[in-house]
Design a protein around this motif. Structure first.
Motif, short mmCIF file in Angstrom:
data_model
loop_
_atom_site.label_atom_id
_atom_site.label_comp_id
_atom_site.label_asym_id
_atom_site.label_seq_id
_atom_site.Cartn_x
_atom_site.Cartn_y
_atom_site.Cartn_z
N PHE A 1 0.84 -1.19 0.00
CA PHE A 1 0.00 0.00 0.00
C PHE A 1 0.89 1.26 0.00
O PHE A 1 1.15 1.84 1.05
CB PHE A 1 -0.91 0.01 1.22
N PRO A 2 1.38 1.67 -1.16
CA PRO A 2 2.28 2.82 -1.20
C PRO A 2 1.58 4.11 -0.82
O PRO A 2 0.37 4.27 -1.05
CB PRO A 2 2.71 2.85 -2.67
N LYS A 3 2.35 5.02 -0.23
CA LYS A 3 1.82 6.36 0.01
C LYS A 3 1.80 7.12 -1.30
O LYS A 3 2.76 7.09 -2.07
CB LYS A 3 2.68 7.11 1.02
N LEU A 4 0.68 7.76 -1.59
CA LEU A 4 0.54 8.49 -2.84
C LEU A 4 0.95 9.94 -2.60
O LEU A 4 0.27 10.67 -1.85
CB LEU A 4 -0.90 8.40 -3.36
N PRO A 5 2.04 10.39 -3.21
CA PRO A 5 2.62 11.69 -2.83
C PRO A 5 1.78 12.90 -3.17
O PRO A 5 1.77 13.88 -2.43
CB PRO A 5 3.95 11.70 -3.60
N LYS A 6 1.05 12.86 -4.28
CA LYS A 6 0.28 14.04 -4.68
C LYS A 6 -0.87 14.30 -3.73
O LYS A 6 -1.11 15.42 -3.30
CB LYS A 6 -0.23 13.89 -6.11
N SER A 7 -1.62 13.24 -3.41
CA SER A 7 -2.77 13.39 -2.51
C SER A 7 -2.37 13.22 -1.05
O SER A 7 -3.13 13.58 -0.15
CB SER A 7 -3.85 12.38 -2.87
N GLY A 8 -1.20 12.64 -0.82
CA GLY A 8 -0.72 12.48 0.55
C GLY A 8 -1.45 11.42 1.35
O GLY A 8 -1.45 11.45 2.58
N ILE A 9 -2.06 10.45 0.68
CA ILE A 9 -2.82 9.42 1.40
C ILE A 9 -2.09 8.09 1.38
O ILE A 9 -1.32 7.79 0.47
CB ILE A 9 -4.24 9.23 0.82
N PRO B 1 -16.33 15.77 -4.20
CA PRO B 1 -15.34 16.20 -5.19
C PRO B 1 -14.04 15.39 -5.12
O PRO B 1 -13.47 15.19 -4.05
CB PRO B 1 -15.09 17.67 -4.83
N ILE B 2 -13.62 14.94 -6.27
CA ILE B 2 -12.33 14.27 -6.44
C ILE B 2 -11.66 14.94 -7.63
O ILE B 2 -12.26 15.08 -8.70
CB ILE B 2 -12.51 12.77 -6.72
N THR B 3 -10.43 15.37 -7.46
CA THR B 3 -9.76 16.03 -8.56
C THR B 3 -9.29 15.01 -9.59
O THR B 3 -9.12 13.83 -9.28
CB THR B 3 -8.56 16.86 -8.08
N ILE B 4 -9.06 15.49 -10.80
CA ILE B 4 -8.54 14.62 -11.85
C ILE B 4 -7.18 14.07 -11.44
O ILE B 4 -6.87 12.89 -11.68
CB ILE B 4 -8.44 15.40 -13.18
N GLU B 5 -6.38 14.89 -10.78
CA GLU B 5 -5.05 14.46 -10.36
C GLU B 5 -5.13 13.37 -9.29
O GLU B 5 -4.36 12.40 -9.33
CB GLU B 5 -4.26 15.66 -9.83
N GLU B 6 -6.03 13.53 -8.33
CA GLU B 6 -6.19 12.52 -7.29
C GLU B 6 -6.66 11.19 -7.89
O GLU B 6 -6.15 10.12 -7.54
CB GLU B 6 -7.19 13.01 -6.24
N ASN B 7 -7.64 11.27 -8.77
CA ASN B 7 -8.15 10.07 -9.41
C ASN B 7 -7.04 9.38 -10.22
O ASN B 7 -6.86 8.15 -10.14
CB ASN B 7 -9.31 10.43 -10.32
N GLN B 8 -6.31 10.16 -10.99
CA GLN B 8 -5.27 9.60 -11.84
C GLN B 8 -4.18 8.92 -11.02
O GLN B 8 -3.68 7.85 -11.39
CB GLN B 8 -4.65 10.70 -12.70
N GLU B 9 -3.83 9.51 -9.89
CA GLU B 9 -2.78 8.94 -9.06
C GLU B 9 -3.18 7.56 -8.53
O GLU B 9 -2.37 6.62 -8.52
CB GLU B 9 -2.47 9.88 -7.89
N ILE B 10 -4.41 7.42 -8.10
CA ILE B 10 -4.90 6.15 -7.57
C ILE B 10 -4.99 5.10 -8.68
O ILE B 10 -4.56 3.95 -8.51
CB ILE B 10 -6.26 6.33 -6.87
N VAL B 11 -5.52 5.49 -9.83
CA VAL B 11 -5.69 4.55 -10.93
C VAL B 11 -4.34 4.12 -11.51
O VAL B 11 -4.15 2.96 -11.90
CB VAL B 11 -6.59 5.15 -12.03
N GLU B 12 -3.39 5.02 -11.56
CA GLU B 12 -2.06 4.65 -12.05
C GLU B 12 -1.37 3.66 -11.11
O GLU B 12 -0.64 2.77 -11.56
CB GLU B 12 -1.21 5.90 -12.23
#
Length: 248
Positions: free
Chosen positions: A7-15, A162-173
């Motif tokens: 479960f990597p930490k996602l740097p853009k969203s910080g989750i 609301p979910i930003t395009i960047e947050e969504n993209q980070e999780i899907v990638e």
């Protein structure tokens, strides 16, 4: 969190997800019984749930049980098991998943801190995850499991959250969709074929009416006829009249 965490930490969203032994075991468990596409859907749902937890206002002073939310979202689609012998013949897939997750907790030594209330919340989170008219009005953990799962269907278009395009993209990638749309249709139609009686009163049956039992229209007329014949206006409402006539 260790460098080898699944479960990597996602740097853009910080989750990040709680990397507990129980959550790791849950991930290994669903890998055994569901497809890689389903596994990634469940992990993405957990990330979306943690992401959206920032948007939930809570009146309670009790801390959010993040491990419960993540465990529930990771385990929520055990009712889509690839081995159909593991599934019931008379329960909705959500209930199958909730029952299987509860059985898992009751046997896992890592779940020693899970009391009856906590297990019930987990069961509710899974059993109600596809029923917003219930889940949105339950405890925060149940609500978050629901919206995390729904966010993986809606992405940045999720109404009200609301979910930003960047947050969504980070999780899907991090956890690719792997043909999720096509597999979802196959699963829904497959449930209509495998145990149709469990789909007549809920959204799964809508796929049988629209796409048939194989996603290509096969058997949809017969399925629709049976579903309509067993719907509330044809079964429940006439029963009221019959009862009142007998009493009169």
């Amino acid at each position: 969190m260790s460098s080898d965490s699944p479960f990597p930490k996602l740097p853009k969203s910080g989750i990040s997800l709680p990397d507990t032994p129980l959550v790791r075991d849950a991930l290994e468990h669903i890998k055994k019984f569901t497809s890689p596409t389903t596994v990634n859907h469940c992990i993405r749902s957990a990330y979306f749930a943690v992401l959206l937890s920032r948007q939930i206002s809570r009146s309670s002073t009790d801390p959010l049980d993040v491990e419960l939310v993540v465990f529930s979202t990771i385990m929520h689609d055990l009712g889509w098991a690839t081995d159909k012998t593991l599934l019931s013949k008379d329960k909705r897939f959500e209930v199958d998943g909730a029952d299987m997750a509860r059985n898992y907790l009751e046997k896992d030594k890592l779940a020693e801190g899970w009391n009856k209330h906590r297990i019930q919340l987990m069961w509710d989170a899974i059993a109600l995850h596809a029923t917003p008219s219930f889940a949105l009005h339950k405890e925060p953990e149940v609500l978050l499991a629901h919206i995390g799962i729904m966010a993986d269907f809606w992405g940045p278009n999720f109404p009200g959250f609301p979910i930003t395009i960047e947050e969504n993209q980070e999780i899907v990638e991090a956890f690719p969709r792997l043909g999720f749309k096509e597999q979802f249709l196959d699963i829904m139609c497959g449930l209509c074929a495998l145990k149709p009686e469990t789909t007549y009163d809920n959204f799964v049956g809508d796929y049988g009416v629209e796409y048939g039992l194989d996603g290509k229209g096969t058997g949809k007329e017969e399925f629709t006829r049976k579903r309509t014949a067993l719907s509330s206006p044809h079964i429940f409402y006439p029963a009221i009249g019959a009862y009142e006539q007998k009493e009169g």
